[in-house]
Scaffold this motif. Sequence first.
Motif, PDB file in Angstrom:
ATOM      1  N   GLU A 121      69.141  84.298  62.856  1.00 23.78           N
ATOM      2  CA  GLU A 121      70.034  85.315  63.430  1.00 23.78           C
ATOM      3  C   GLU A 121      71.485  84.989  63.104  1.00 23.78           C
ATOM      4  N   LEU A 122      72.105  85.865  62.347  1.00 26.73           N
ATOM      5  CA  LEU A 122      73.527  85.725  62.030  1.00 26.73           C
ATOM      6  C   LEU A 122      74.347  86.368  63.139  1.00 26.73           C
ATOM      7  N   THR A 132      82.531  87.679  59.682  1.00 29.25           N
ATOM      8  CA  THR A 132      81.098  87.916  59.783  1.00 29.25           C
ATOM      9  C   THR A 132      80.486  88.087  58.397  1.00 29.25           C
ATOM     10  N   LEU A 133      81.150  88.836  57.527  1.00 28.61           N
ATOM     11  CA  LEU A 133      80.628  89.057  56.175  1.00 28.61           C
ATOM     12  C   LEU A 133      80.682  87.780  55.342  1.00 28.61           C
ATOM     13  N   ALA A 156      70.304  90.427  62.648  1.00 31.33           N
ATOM     14  CA  ALA A 156      71.721  90.470  63.020  1.00 31.33           C
ATOM     15  C   ALA A 156      72.009  91.725  63.826  1.00 31.33           C
ATOM     16  N   PHE A 157      73.003  91.625  64.707  1.00 27.45           N
ATOM     17  CA  PHE A 157      73.469  92.779  65.474  1.00 27.45           C
ATOM     18  C   PHE A 157      74.472  93.608  64.676  1.00 27.45           C
ATOM     19  N   ASP A 158      75.148  93.000  63.726  1.00 28.65           N
ATOM     20  CA  ASP A 158      76.153  93.705  62.929  1.00 28.65           C
ATOM     21  C   ASP A 158      75.475  94.371  61.733  1.00 28.65           C
ATOM     22  N   TYR A 159      75.519  95.696  61.686  1.00 33.64           N
ATOM     23  CA  TYR A 159      74.800  96.411  60.634  1.00 33.64           C
ATOM     24  C   TYR A 159      75.418  96.172  59.263  1.00 33.64           C
ATOM     25  N   ASP A 160      76.747  96.015  59.210  1.00 29.67           N
ATOM     26  CA  ASP A 160      77.395  95.715  57.933  1.00 29.67           C
ATOM     27  C   ASP A 160      76.929  94.361  57.397  1.00 29.67           C
ATOM     28  N   ALA A 161      76.709  93.413  58.299  1.00 27.31           N
ATOM     29  CA  ALA A 161      76.201  92.102  57.872  1.00 27.31           C
ATOM     30  C   ALA A 161      74.787  92.232  57.333  1.00 27.31           C
ATOM     31  N   LYS A 173      64.214  89.720  53.633  1.00 26.91           N
ATOM     32  CA  LYS A 173      63.677  90.475  54.754  1.00 26.91           C
ATOM     33  C   LYS A 173      64.723  90.460  55.870  1.00 26.91           C
ATOM     34  N   VAL A 174      65.312  91.641  56.120  1.00 28.53           N
ATOM     35  CA  VAL A 174      66.408  91.758  57.081  1.00 28.53           C
ATOM     36  C   VAL A 174      66.018  92.764  58.162  1.00 28.53           C
TER      37      VAL A 174
END
Length: 256
Positions: A121-122, A132-133, A156-161, A173-174
Motif C-alpha cells: 500500500e502506497l 506521492t508520485l 493506494a488511495f490516491d488514484y493518480d498514484a 497489478k494495481v
Amino acid sequence: MKHFVLGILILGASLSTASAQKNPIIAHRGAWKNTELPQNSIASLNAAISEGVFGSEFDIHLTKDDILVVNHDNDFYGIDIATATYQELLAKKHPNGESIPTAEDFLKEGLKQKKTKLIYELKTNRLGLERTLLAAQKSVELVKKLKGEKMIEYIAFDYDACKKIVELNPKAKVHYLTGNKSPQELKADKMAGADYHFSVYKKNPTWIAELQKLKLKVNAWTVNEEAEMKNLLDQKVDYITTDNPELLAELLKVKK
C-alpha cells in the motif's frame, strides 16, 4: 505467545482443510492482533507468512531524504515521516526492538518465500501529489530492482498514484482503495481491480457483480466481523483483508 502458536495451528489446519478452494485471506498490516507483534513490522510479516495467508498487506511512506519506509501512520512514534530523514526515524523503535523497516529490507524479507503475496500500500504523502508520485516511481523502481513483480501487488488511495504505477509498469497489478470509481472506470484505466471498504459494496450493491463481469478482482477491507465475512464469501469476492485471519480461515473450513 501461546495465542500466537495456537492461532497458527488453527489457521494452518483450516487452510489445509479448505485447500480445494481459493485462499482469499489478506492479513492487514501482517499478523499482529493475535500474535501481539507490532503492526507493519518484519516480525508481523513473517507471522503472516507462517500462517499461510494469500497476502500480507503493509504501508509505505516516503521520508524527507527519499527513503521508502514501512509504517501505517504518518508518524513513527511521534516522528513525522514526511519531514524526517531515515536516520532521524532510527531514534525510535517498535516495542519488539525493531527499527522502522525500509521498504527494501521489508521486501527482501518477504521475497525469501514464494507463497504469500506482498500487498504494497502506497500511502498518500501529506506534502502533496508531487511527493506521492515520486514515491510511486521509486516503488516501481525498487520492485523491479528486487525482481519482485510476480509477488507484489499494489494498492493506494490516491488514484493518480495508481495510474502512475500502471504507466510505469503496465503489467503491475494495481487495486484502488478509495471507493469512488465505478468498475467501468477502473477497467478503462487498466486497474487490476477494486479494493474497497466493505461498506462501499453495500452502498453500490451491483458493483461486485459488475467487477466480476469485467474480470476485475474484488477485495474488501477491513473486515473483522463474522457476519460481514460471510456476506462477502457468499458473493464470491476474491480477497478479504482482515485483522482476524484465524476467524476467516475457520469460516472457510465451515463453508467447504
